[in-house]
Design a protein around this motif. Sequence first.
Motif, short mmCIF file in Angstrom:
data_model
loop_
_atom_site.label_atom_id
_atom_site.label_comp_id
_atom_site.label_asym_id
_atom_site.label_seq_id
_atom_site.Cartn_x
_atom_site.Cartn_y
_atom_site.Cartn_z
N CYS A 150 13.41 40.72 10.40
CA CYS A 150 12.37 40.68 9.38
C CYS A 150 11.67 39.32 9.38
CB CYS A 150 12.96 40.95 8.00
SG CYS A 150 13.44 42.68 7.73
N TYR A 152 12.78 36.34 8.79
CA TYR A 152 13.10 35.51 7.63
C TYR A 152 12.77 34.05 7.90
CZ TYR A 152 15.75 38.81 4.68
OH TYR A 152 16.12 39.83 3.84
N THR A 153 12.26 33.39 6.91
CA THR A 153 12.04 31.94 6.99
C THR A 153 13.30 31.23 6.51
OG1 THR A 153 11.20 31.74 4.73
CG2 THR A 153 9.62 32.33 6.47
N GLN A 156 13.61 31.58 2.80
CA GLN A 156 14.05 32.89 2.34
C GLN A 156 15.54 33.08 2.54
OE1 GLN A 156 11.41 35.24 4.74
NE2 GLN A 156 9.78 35.29 3.18
N LEU A 157 16.05 32.61 3.67
CA LEU A 157 17.49 32.73 3.92
C LEU A 157 18.29 31.90 2.92
CD1 LEU A 157 17.64 32.54 7.82
CD2 LEU A 157 18.10 34.54 6.39
N ASN A 161 21.27 36.64 -1.05
CA ASN A 161 21.05 37.98 -1.59
C ASN A 161 21.30 38.11 -3.08
OD1 ASN A 161 20.15 39.39 0.62
ND2 ASN A 161 22.19 39.88 1.36
N ILE A 181 8.95 39.70 1.93
CA ILE A 181 9.99 40.03 2.90
C ILE A 181 9.83 41.46 3.39
CG2 ILE A 181 12.47 40.36 3.21
CD1 ILE A 181 12.89 38.00 1.28
N GLN A 184 7.13 41.57 5.86
CA GLN A 184 7.57 40.99 7.14
C GLN A 184 8.38 42.00 7.94
OE1 GLN A 184 8.00 36.50 5.22
NE2 GLN A 184 9.75 37.39 6.27
N CYS A 185 9.24 42.75 7.26
CA CYS A 185 10.07 43.74 7.96
C CYS A 185 9.20 44.82 8.59
CB CYS A 185 11.05 44.38 6.99
SG CYS A 185 12.29 43.27 6.28
N ASP A 357 19.27 35.93 10.17
CA ASP A 357 18.09 36.80 10.11
C ASP A 357 18.45 38.23 10.45
OD1 ASP A 357 14.99 37.21 10.19
OD2 ASP A 357 15.75 38.05 12.06
N SER A 361 18.38 41.26 7.86
CA SER A 361 17.33 42.23 8.18
C SER A 361 17.90 43.63 8.34
CB SER A 361 16.59 41.82 9.46
OG SER A 361 15.98 40.55 9.31
#
Length: 499
Positions: A150, A152-153, A156-157, A161, A181, A184-185, A357, A361
């Motif tokens: 996805c 991930y930046t 974001q990581l 969660n 997100i 992005q996915c 990621d 993802s």
Amino acid sequence: MVSTGAMLTMSQLRAALSVTLAVTVAAGTIASVPGVSEAATPSTLQWEPCPADSGSSTLECTTVEVPLDYRDPEGRRIDIAISRLASKKPSQRRGVLLTNPGGPGGSGLDYPSLLVNPVFPQPLPQSVQDQYDVIGFDPRGVGQSAPVTCDYTPGQLARLNLPYPRSSADVLKDAEIAKTIARQCSSSETAGMLPYITTANTARDMDRIRQALGEPKISYLGSSYGTYLGAVYTTMFPERSDRFVLDSNLGPGGYDHTAFQRLAPGMEQRFPDFAKFAAANPQYGLGTTPEQVRATFFELAARLEKTPVQGMDGSLFRGTTFDLLYSDVGFTTLASIWQALDTGQPLPPMPPTSGLDNSFSSRLHVLCGDSSWPRTVRGYQRDVAVYRVKYPLIGAAAANIGPCAFWPSPVERPVRIGDRGPSNVLMVQNLRDPGTPLVGARELRKAFGDRARLVTADQGGHGAYVLFARNRCANDTVTTFLTTGQRPAHDRVCAAEPN
């Protein structure tokens, strides 16, 4: 620890192991899909040594080719990476035991090696190892099995969660991040796989693995999310299912919106075990009674919300606490982290977020692709307000909005778990499980009807069989079933046992 939100993934198991060493030392429609269930044929698989990071010189690996879309079996194909820890006693070999450690999003390729690692208090019994080739695999979209991304930046990581919203405004901000997100996915280089990374398709892959191994049936050991995967497989392919063990169970809806919200009561039910430990060990300075320890939790969370320390803010503090409640072996580390935060001492090293990621993802692909999640931001804001009060430890995070609110609608209806099929399922469950609380196990047991028996163990943590699970009654019941096929005549309750 990396806050994944619920399921016990391979990364969590490895982290738990490092903690130990470092600190303590729609079934009918689905079944009609072309190419789903085929008879066993002699195996033609070519086994080779696994990658160097497998952790076992005896683990062998290979791949099985499967359709990306089972509705188009002649279309695009992907490779599923599988591993084998072969029985060393061919004369006693019964068959194969497929395994899944949970997730979704966790690699299972080296899970057989982990299961038999003697560093754990309860490795997989030798009697089970003798009777089965233990099979691991990376589910589709994960690790070496056509991994998805996805994009991930790092930022974001870093949120992980379980972001904890303190207000409706925070939910609105989290909604924008979640929407980004999800976008992005759906636009990444692997976006074409997005509709097909689902539990039902992974179950179909399992049946292709069975066929490639040349086995008429498979036995199965699945933990956490792996319980839902096993339930789906034995619903779709009851005639291919031998002895199925489901450990730490999700409800019959799988890892859906309800399951995620249940992390909140799960933590409330589990936390007293840690509070009792911390109160009995005054050297940590966290309180001399469980009530004082609980008060310390809220004091630290409030302090870190205002002023993060060494990269630890209030949200990450809550998520780290949640993760380290998964096993009693994490209590020492958790108490040390709290003590360091309270006294200004250096924190223990935390696992890096780099390399997550694919895990995050693929996790999203399954969570959002298996079932529909609520779509309105206002609804999440209401739930967060209620859960913050009702379950103050982590309730607001469990009720928060995520990318599934902005995901394309699933292409397939969820598999309906039911009671049709052989009576060959044994469920095992801790009473105080933070990740998959007891309520889900009871619902799944009811859905299975006479197909299943439920063994409950009066202990806390995530994982009721082997590895860190110490209840002999529960362990022996499962081992007996795997080695002899004998299940309890009725559901069994295993009393608490001294550590």
